[in-house]
Design an enzyme around this catalytic site. Structure first.
Site, PDB file in Angstrom:
ATOM      1  CG  HIS A 410       6.515   0.044  -3.145  1.00  0.00           C
ATOM      2  ND1 HIS A 410       6.721   0.014  -4.346  1.00  0.00           N
ATOM      3  CD2 HIS A 410       5.372  -0.949  -3.095  1.00  0.00           C
ATOM      4  CE1 HIS A 410       6.463  -1.381  -4.976  1.00  0.00           C
ATOM      5  NE2 HIS A 410       5.432  -1.780  -4.745  1.00  0.00           N
ATOM      6  CD  GLU A 411       3.966  -2.833  -0.272  1.00  0.00           C
ATOM      7  OE1 GLU A 411       2.395  -3.035  -0.623  1.00  0.00           O
ATOM      8  OE2 GLU A 411       4.862  -3.868  -0.999  1.00  0.00           O
ATOM      9  CG  HIS A 414       0.289  -0.628  -3.951  1.00  0.00           C
ATOM     10  ND1 HIS A 414      -0.129  -0.394  -5.501  1.00  0.00           N
ATOM     11  CD2 HIS A 414       1.425  -1.110  -3.189  1.00  0.00           C
ATOM     12  CE1 HIS A 414       0.893  -1.144  -6.170  1.00  0.00           C
ATOM     13  NE2 HIS A 414       1.544  -2.456  -4.665  1.00  0.00           N
ATOM     14  CG  HIS A 417      -4.562   3.135  -6.450  1.00  0.00           C
ATOM     15  ND1 HIS A 417      -3.666   2.523  -8.259  1.00  0.00           N
ATOM     16  CD2 HIS A 417      -5.364   4.016  -7.480  1.00  0.00           C
ATOM     17  CE1 HIS A 417      -4.176   2.377  -8.928  1.00  0.00           C
ATOM     18  NE2 HIS A 417      -5.363   3.070  -8.741  1.00  0.00           N
TER      19      HIS A 417
END
Length: 607
Positions: A410-411, A414, A417
């Protein structure tokens, strides 16, 4: 005038960003004092900048000029965002109201910092040392090894997640689970030291946010929060959440009935209490699916997980992640380079994985530096990736639960991105300028790969034997994927509705507390209601010390988008199809905030 202003602001933002980051991961009395001394100055600067009439007039003139149409789409979006932010920053307020606006912003910044510090201090202030070996029965050996007190037959447990969660999940001693649960659920509340109580801070933050909204001409803070987001109104968000709750509730009720019956008949636990939930759930999962979290954990040593993660992003996006060196703030921290297929440096990131007393809880990605063009050169982006996992013990690598692996992915989503943007203008590069309720799309999207055999078989091997993850164990994990998902879904909806209602139709001036509102929301949404003394709001850092006020719904909002985006990979010849990965990189990750998230999503998925 925009570029020179960006240059100046970036210098301040990067300098203060380092201090704020250290405040979150390496807190000390000296750093905390320095941070809090300077926080009012930094807040004052940004507030005064947001109210500067001369600059506002310049941006308005630029936005209305023929030159505006000649700008690139990214630069037009920067101007549009700036005009919006000036209005939300109080630039249009009458002169006599501006000092009050500035005063509120300064106080809110201090209250948020204090909220986070109180929670960390309250977490660190509690520990339990157990000398009776019978009381630690059921707790996994690696957890006991980490808790073992040097030179004596005793174990120290804390409220940090790597210590707390295994006790709640595995300890056979019900009184121990209750003691730990009560300590965690009442952190930073009126039951402990008054100086660590977040209750008065919450009671102060909410009316100040409401006053900000009224000064800006909005009925509630929720309306202010939604201006830069995808959602149109608080009513639309509540409707979205209530629809999800209606769909999830029958599943959650079935989950809970089943768990209560199992706990009563098999474990002799009746009534089922909040401190029994994780324990009974783990026992039920073991019975139904014939595996435990602890068994799975042996197949996820840190080195294998990282190698598998880096292999995946290499396959999907054509990038190579390699260890690099840089000054770090703690010996546990590592630094990596990300290179493109042609060998050029794309970006870099710090990885800080383990829990410690000086670090606030949770997991997050933050930007240390954003991509931008500087004259003829490109400034490459740098990210901080921070988690709170168990550290290595007994000379072995750190072992991650499957939930930890999901959190890491998940991190890292980020991080990608932020790192894989191709935008060269600071204001919309990477995650900058991305609507808050879309910023979770790339992160939640990455979680899907944690359930794919073709991904897991490359990142799982037994810590002792080196054996690959057995297909039979993977099949059990997959079968259990939606185990108690109804309860988990309703819990997130409960928090999201509470957050939105708190900032929308809750009147902090009325004789009702945030805690009472939460109980009201639970009565309507939840099937599993914690004890009356549970003080969840006092540790809800996302909305009181983070950027999620009237925005916690973003996780559910973006989950819908991420599931749809992942569908494109499922429809490909392989979920790790490089051509689909290249399209996702080009249309979502690379464009950052340079266009509306809905446009990026449609460009990738169609429709």
């Amino acid at each position: 005038f925009v570029a020179p202003l960006e240059d100046a602001n970036e210098r301040l933002g990067r300098a203060w960003g380092q201090v704020a980051h250290l405040h979150a991961v390496l807190d000390s009395p000296e750093l905390r004092a320095a941070y809090n001394d300077n926080l009012p100055k930094v807040t004052q600067y940004w507030t005064e900048l947001g109210q500067n009439q001369a600059l506002f007039a310049k941006y308005r003139a630029l936005g209305a000029s023929a030159q505006f149409a000649a700008l690139t789409p990214a630069r037009r979006r920067i101007v549009e965002n700036a005009l919006r932010d000036f209005r939300l920053g109080g630039a249009e307020l009458p002169a006599e109201q501006k000092p009050r606006y500035a005063q509120i912003q300064e106080e809110l910044a201090q209250l948020s910092a204090r909220f986070s510090e109180n929670l960390l201090d309250a977490t660190n202030a509690w520990s339990l040392v157990i000398e009776d070996e019978k009381r630690v029965a059921g707790i996994p050996q690696d957890v006991l090894q980490a808790a073992r007190q040097e030179g004596r037959r005793a174990w120290k447990f804390t409220l940090h997640m790597p210590s707390y969660l295994p006790v709640m999940q595995y300890a056979d001693d019900r009184a121990l689970r209750e003691e730990m649960y009560r300590a965690s659920a009442t952190r930073a509340a009126e039951f402990g030291k008054a100086e660590m109580d977040n209750t008065p801070l919450i009671a102060r933050i909410l009316p100040l946010r409401r006053e900000i909204a009224h000064l800006l001409g909005y009925p509630s803070y929720a309306e202010v929060s939604l201006v830069p987001k995808m959602a149109d109104s608080p009513g639309q968000v509540i409707g979205f959440l209530e629809d999800l709750a209606r769909r999830a509730r029958p599943h959650a009720e079935r989950d809970l009935d089943e768990l209560r019956a199992f706990a009563r008949e098999e474990l002799g636990l009746a009534p089922l209490e909040s401190w029994d939930i994780a324990y009974a759930s783990e026992k039920l999962r073991q019975k139904r699916y014939a595996f435990s979290d602890q068994e799975v954990k042996q197949y996820f040593p840190e080195d294998a997980v990282l190698a598998g993660l880096f292999r995946l992003v290499g396959t999907l996006y054509g990038v190579r992640v390699a260890p690099a060196s840089a000054a770090v703030w703690h010996e546990d921290v590592r630094f990596f380079d990300v290179h493109d297929a042609d060998g050029s440096l794309v970006g870099q990131f710090y990885l800080d994985l383990y829990a410690r007393d000086t670090k606030r809880g949770g997991a997050w990605m933050d930007d240390a530096r954003a991509r931008r063009r500087r004259d003829a050169a490109i400034q490459t982006p740098v990210a901080y990736l921070t988690c709170n996992f168990s550290r290595p013990v007994g000379g072995k690598p750190a072992l991650f639960t499957h939930d930890d692996v999901i959190t890491l992915f998940h991190e890292f989503g980020h991080g990608l991105h932020h790192l894989l943007t191709r935008v060269e203008d600071l204001g919309v590069s990477g995650i900058s300028g991305v609507e808050w309720d879309a910023v979770e799309l790339p992160s939640q999207f990455m979680e899907n790969f944690c359930w794919e055999w073709d991904v897991l078989r490359h990142l799982a091997r037994h810590v002792d034997t080196g054996e690959p993850l057995p297909r039979a164990l993977y099949d059990k994990m997959l079968a259990a994927k939606n185990f108690q998902s109804g309860l988990a879904m309703l819990r997130q909806i409960e928090f999201s509705v509470f957050d939105m209602r708190l900032h929308w139709d809750f009147d902090p001036a009325a004789q009702r507390s945030a805690q009472q509102l939460l109980q009201e929301v639970r009565a309507k949404v939840a099937v599993l209601v914690p004890p009356e003394w549970n003080r969840f709001p006092n540790s809800f850092s996302h909305i009181f010390a983070g950027g999620y006020a009237a925005g916690y719904y973003s996780y559910k909002w973006a989950e819908v988008l991420s599931a749809d985006a992942y569908g494109a990979f499922e429809e490909s010849r392989s979920v790790t199809d490089p051509s689909t990965g290249a399209r996702f990189r080009d249309e979502v990750l690379a464009v950052g905030g340079s266009r509306p998230a809905a446009e990026s999503f449609r460009a990738f998925r169609g429709g």
